[in-house]
Scaffold this motif. Sequence first.
Motif, PDB file in Angstrom:
ATOM      1  N   LYS A 192      31.546  36.551  33.229  1.00 34.36           N
ATOM      2  CA  LYS A 192      32.059  36.274  34.575  1.00 34.36           C
ATOM      3  C   LYS A 192      33.409  36.949  34.782  1.00 34.36           C
ATOM      4  CE  LYS A 192      33.373  32.623  37.802  1.00 34.36           C
ATOM      5  NZ  LYS A 192      33.467  31.158  38.052  1.00 34.36           N
ATOM      6  N   GLU A 193      34.266  36.887  33.779  1.00 34.64           N
ATOM      7  CA  GLU A 193      35.586  37.518  33.900  1.00 34.64           C
ATOM      8  C   GLU A 193      35.444  39.014  34.151  1.00 34.64           C
ATOM      9  OE1 GLU A 193      39.632  38.244  34.045  1.00 34.64           O
ATOM     10  OE2 GLU A 193      38.495  36.373  34.231  1.00 34.64           O
ATOM     11  N   LEU A 194      34.516  39.673  33.455  1.00 41.64           N
ATOM     12  CA  LEU A 194      34.325  41.107  33.688  1.00 41.64           C
ATOM     13  C   LEU A 194      33.746  41.376  35.063  1.00 41.64           C
ATOM     14  CD1 LEU A 194      35.065  41.344  30.717  1.00 41.64           C
ATOM     15  CD2 LEU A 194      33.206  43.006  30.457  1.00 41.64           C
ATOM     16  N   ALA A 195      32.876  40.501  35.544  1.00 45.39           N
ATOM     17  CA  ALA A 195      32.335  40.669  36.894  1.00 45.39           C
ATOM     18  C   ALA A 195      33.440  40.546  37.940  1.00 45.39           C
ATOM     19  CB  ALA A 195      31.240  39.638  37.150  1.00 45.39           C
ATOM     20  N   VAL A 196      34.341  39.597  37.730  1.00 40.96           N
ATOM     21  CA  VAL A 196      35.479  39.438  38.646  1.00 40.96           C
ATOM     22  C   VAL A 196      36.353  40.690  38.601  1.00 40.96           C
ATOM     23  CG1 VAL A 196      37.592  38.131  39.073  1.00 40.96           C
ATOM     24  CG2 VAL A 196      35.459  36.926  38.543  1.00 40.96           C
ATOM     25  N   GLN A 197      36.614  41.202  37.403  1.00 43.25           N
ATOM     26  CA  GLN A 197      37.429  42.408  37.286  1.00 43.25           C
ATOM     27  C   GLN A 197      36.753  43.607  37.946  1.00 43.25           C
ATOM     28  OE1 GLN A 197      38.660  43.221  33.244  1.00 43.25           O
ATOM     29  NE2 GLN A 197      39.301  41.107  32.895  1.00 43.25           N
ATOM     30  N   ALA A 198      35.427  43.689  37.845  1.00 46.03           N
ATOM     31  CA  ALA A 198      34.705  44.784  38.487  1.00 46.03           C
ATOM     32  C   ALA A 198      34.919  44.751  39.991  1.00 46.03           C
ATOM     33  CB  ALA A 198      33.221  44.707  38.155  1.00 46.03           C
ATOM     34  N   GLU A 199      34.869  43.559  40.571  1.00 43.93           N
ATOM     35  CA  GLU A 199      35.091  43.435  42.015  1.00 43.93           C
ATOM     36  C   GLU A 199      36.529  43.816  42.372  1.00 43.93           C
ATOM     37  OE1 GLU A 199      35.108  39.952  45.444  1.00 43.93           O
ATOM     38  OE2 GLU A 199      33.641  39.828  43.819  1.00 43.93           O
ATOM     39  N   GLN A 200      37.479  43.437  41.539  1.00 44.57           N
ATOM     40  CA  GLN A 200      38.877  43.768  41.806  1.00 44.57           C
ATOM     41  C   GLN A 200      39.135  45.267  41.715  1.00 44.57           C
ATOM     42  OE1 GLN A 200      40.812  41.314  38.868  1.00 44.57           O
ATOM     43  NE2 GLN A 200      40.813  39.493  40.166  1.00 44.57           N
ATOM     44  N   ASP A 201      38.528  45.917  40.725  1.00 47.46           N
ATOM     45  CA  ASP A 201      38.759  47.344  40.522  1.00 47.46           C
ATOM     46  C   ASP A 201      37.908  48.216  41.437  1.00 47.46           C
ATOM     47  OD1 ASP A 201      40.484  46.555  38.561  1.00 47.46           O
ATOM     48  OD2 ASP A 201      39.593  47.782  36.972  1.00 47.46           O
ATOM     49  N   LEU A 202      36.753  47.686  41.862  1.00 51.23           N
ATOM     50  CA  LEU A 202      35.821  48.441  42.706  1.00 51.23           C
ATOM     51  C   LEU A 202      35.508  47.630  43.964  1.00 51.23           C
ATOM     52  CD1 LEU A 202      33.315  49.420  39.849  1.00 51.23           C
ATOM     53  CD2 LEU A 202      35.181  50.841  40.738  1.00 51.23           C
ATOM     54  N   PRO A 203      36.512  47.342  44.792  1.00 45.54           N
ATOM     55  CA  PRO A 203      36.304  46.408  45.911  1.00 45.54           C
ATOM     56  C   PRO A 203      35.295  46.887  46.937  1.00 45.54           C
ATOM     57  CG  PRO A 203      38.409  47.535  46.114  1.00 45.54           C
ATOM     58  CD  PRO A 203      37.889  47.858  44.753  1.00 45.54           C
ATOM     59  N   ASP A 204      35.094  48.172  47.054  1.00 44.46           N
ATOM     60  CA  ASP A 204      34.123  48.690  48.019  1.00 44.46           C
ATOM     61  C   ASP A 204      32.731  48.831  47.425  1.00 44.46           C
ATOM     62  OD1 ASP A 204      36.102  48.929  49.989  1.00 44.46           O
ATOM     63  OD2 ASP A 204      36.677  50.917  49.255  1.00 44.46           O
ATOM     64  N   LEU A 205      32.596  48.494  46.151  1.00 50.06           N
ATOM     65  CA  LEU A 205      31.335  48.766  45.470  1.00 50.06           C
ATOM     66  C   LEU A 205      30.726  47.543  44.802  1.00 50.06           C
ATOM     67  CD1 LEU A 205      29.451  51.152  44.769  1.00 50.06           C
ATOM     68  CD2 LEU A 205      30.830  51.516  42.703  1.00 50.06           C
ATOM     69  N   ALA A 206      31.549  46.647  44.261  1.00 50.05           N
ATOM     70  CA  ALA A 206      31.040  45.538  43.442  1.00 50.05           C
ATOM     71  C   ALA A 206      31.430  44.195  44.033  1.00 50.05           C
ATOM     72  CB  ALA A 206      31.565  45.654  42.014  1.00 50.05           C
ATOM     73  N   VAL A 207      30.583  43.202  43.779  1.00 45.51           N
ATOM     74  CA  VAL A 207      30.865  41.827  44.177  1.00 45.51           C
ATOM     75  C   VAL A 207      30.325  40.915  43.082  1.00 45.51           C
ATOM     76  CG1 VAL A 207      28.703  41.634  45.512  1.00 45.51           C
ATOM     77  CG2 VAL A 207      30.625  40.119  46.029  1.00 45.51           C
ATOM     78  N   HIS A 208      31.068  39.846  42.777  1.00 46.21           N
ATOM     79  CA  HIS A 208      30.631  38.977  41.692  1.00 46.21           C
ATOM     80  C   HIS A 208      30.032  37.672  42.192  1.00 46.21           C
ATOM     81  CE1 HIS A 208      34.376  36.710  42.358  1.00 46.21           C
ATOM     82  NE2 HIS A 208      33.827  35.749  41.641  1.00 46.21           N
ATOM     83  N   ARG A 209      30.097  37.443  43.501  1.00 46.44           N
ATOM     84  CA  ARG A 209      29.555  36.202  44.066  1.00 46.44           C
ATOM     85  C   ARG A 209      28.169  36.447  44.639  1.00 46.44           C
ATOM     86  NH1 ARG A 209      34.824  35.573  47.567  1.00 46.44           N
ATOM     87  NH2 ARG A 209      34.643  37.823  47.213  1.00 46.44           N
ATOM     88  N   MET A 210      27.318  35.418  44.536  1.00 46.07           N
ATOM     89  CA  MET A 210      25.919  35.569  44.909  1.00 46.07           C
ATOM     90  C   MET A 210      25.694  35.509  46.419  1.00 46.07           C
ATOM     91  SD  MET A 210      22.659  33.408  43.398  1.00 46.07           S
ATOM     92  CE  MET A 210      23.027  33.871  41.713  1.00 46.07           C
ATOM     93  N   LYS A 211      26.655  35.017  47.174  1.00 45.31           N
ATOM     94  CA  LYS A 211      26.472  34.824  48.613  1.00 45.31           C
ATOM     95  C   LYS A 211      25.992  36.114  49.277  1.00 45.31           C
ATOM     96  CE  LYS A 211      28.857  32.945  52.652  1.00 45.31           C
ATOM     97  NZ  LYS A 211      30.151  32.411  53.181  1.00 45.31           N
TER      98      LYS A 211
END
Length: 298
Positions: A192-211
Motif C-alpha cells: 500500500k505504501e508503494l501504491a501511495v508513493q506511485a500516485e504521489q510521483d505519477l499524479p497524472d498516471l497512477a491512483v491507489h484508491r479503488m473509487k
Amino acid sequence: MTPITEVEGRRLALSNLDKVLYPATGTTKGEVLHYYAATVAGPLLTHLRDRPVSFLRYPDGPDGQRFFTKNPPPGTPSWVRTTPVPHQEDKKARQVVVRDLASLMWAANLVVEFHTPQWRAGTPGIADRMVFDLDPGAPATVVECCAVALWLRERLAADGLRAHGKTSGSKGLHLLVPLEPTPSDRVSAYAKELAVQAEQDLPDLAVHRMKRALRPGKVFVDFSQNAAAKTTATPYTLRARPEPTVSAPVTWAEIEECRTPGELVFLAGGMGARLERYGDLLGPLADPDRAGRLPDGW
C-alpha cells in the motif's frame, strides 16, 4: 458418450470436447484441455503447487454464466487433494490443491480460471510473494500500466526486491515479487505504501484508491490482493474473455517497448512458442534463493 481417458493412472471423464468455448476464435473445449495438458502443464503446476485454488467457472464460455467458487465442486474425486482453509464463515472450509497432471485435467474439464493466494497450504496468511495488480481505467490501457510497472520496478529495486511481470489476461498487468515468508498484513502494508508513493510521483498516471470516479485515464495500483483472503489469476491460466487470452509472463524488454495494447495480448495458441523461446519467465518465484526481504520497519 463421454470419453474416458487415463491420466497418470487416474480415469477421467472428459466431456463436450467439441463444444466451442471461445466463439471469436472457434476454440473448443478439447483445444482448451490440450493447451493445459500439452503446452503449459509443467510451469502451471509449478505455480499452482501447494496453493489452495479458487475457480472462476465459465462452462458455457465467456458469454455464459460465470461463478466463483472456493469450495471443492460437487463430485470432486476423492484423489484430488484438498487442504483446510478455515475462515470466519466456515471454520471447516477446505479448498482444492492442484498437485499433478491428473488433478489439473480434472479441474480444466470444469472450464475454469485458476486463482491462487500469495501463500501456500499449511501456512495461511504467510506470504511468499507480493503482487501489484495494475488495472487501467479507460482510456488508459496496458501501455500506461507498463509505465507504472517501470516505476514500481525501480522503487522495489531500491529496497532490494526484484519484480517479475505478467499480463493479467484481461486489460492490465501484474507484478510479482518473490519474498521470504512474511505475514500477509506486513506485505499488504508495504505494498500500500508503494501504491501511495506511485500516485504521489505519477499524479497524472497512477491512483491507489479503488473509487471508480478517480480512475478514468489512470492506472489503479491495486495492492489489496496481498491480503490473506484475496487471490490473483495464476500464471498461464486462460481467462474468460472473448478470445482465449492467457495470463502470460512477459519480459521487461516487452514492458519497456510496449506502445500499443495488442503487443501484450497473448493467446493460448502462441504460448508453446513463447515457452520454447523464454522458458518460464516466472521461474524465480519458485526459487527460495531468489526470495527478497521487506525493508526493516515492515
